[in-house]
Scaffold this motif. Structure first.
Motif, PDB file in Angstrom:
ATOM      1  N   VAL A 146       0.841  -1.203   0.000  1.00 57.79           N
ATOM      2  CA  VAL A 146       0.000   0.000   0.000  1.00 57.79           C
ATOM      3  C   VAL A 146       0.867   1.241   0.000  1.00 57.79           C
ATOM      4  CG1 VAL A 146      -1.951  -1.092   1.155  1.00 57.79           C
ATOM      5  CG2 VAL A 146      -0.172  -0.032   2.516  1.00 57.79           C
ATOM      6  N   MET A 147       0.319   2.338  -0.496  1.00 59.11           N
ATOM      7  CA  MET A 147       1.066   3.590  -0.600  1.00 59.11           C
ATOM      8  C   MET A 147       1.371   4.160   0.777  1.00 59.11           C
ATOM      9  SD  MET A 147       2.369   5.914  -2.654  1.00 59.11           S
ATOM     10  CE  MET A 147       1.618   6.569  -4.095  1.00 59.11           C
ATOM     11  N   ARG A 207       4.586   2.122  -3.097  1.00 58.01           N
ATOM     12  CA  ARG A 207       3.656   1.030  -3.395  1.00 58.01           C
ATOM     13  C   ARG A 207       4.271   0.037  -4.395  1.00 58.01           C
ATOM     14  NH1 ARG A 207      -2.539   1.301  -5.604  1.00 58.01           N
ATOM     15  NH2 ARG A 207      -2.938  -0.885  -5.222  1.00 58.01           N
TER      16      ARG A 207
END
Length: 97
Positions: A26-27, A34
């Motif tokens: 995830v960012m 990411r």
């Protein structure tokens, strides 16, 4: 220049010589992280020692409890957030554990 971030990263090596990498799915707050692979570790918090940071970040990101007395500092580096080393410097210390 803004206040630099100081982070501590662990190169976790098992008895067979394999190194553990984490996959950023995830960012989150990390710019461009990411989908990338990296070493466990992160930013030093206020009133934290470097080894306290290393212990906390490794445990948070991997669930592994490390003995920081065995952590050997091997490299330091500096880069910039979003590539801007003058406005957003990040100073990092790398340890073999």
């Amino acid at each position: 220049m803004l206040k630099p971030y100081v982070c501590h990263k662990a190169i976790l090596v098992n008895p067979e010589g394999k190194i553990l990498l984490i996959h950023r799915k995830v960012m989150g707050k990390r710019y461009g992280a990411r989908g990338k692979w990296g070493l466990p570790g992160g930013r030093m918090e206020q009133r934290e020692t470097p080894l306290d940071t290393l212990r906390r970040e490794v445990q948070e990101e991997t669930g592994i409890h490390i003995d920081v007395r065995k952590a050997i500092p091997i490299h330091s580096d500096m880069w910039g957030r979003k590539g801007d080393i003058l406005k957003s410097p990040i100073v990092a210390m790398f340890y073999v554990v």
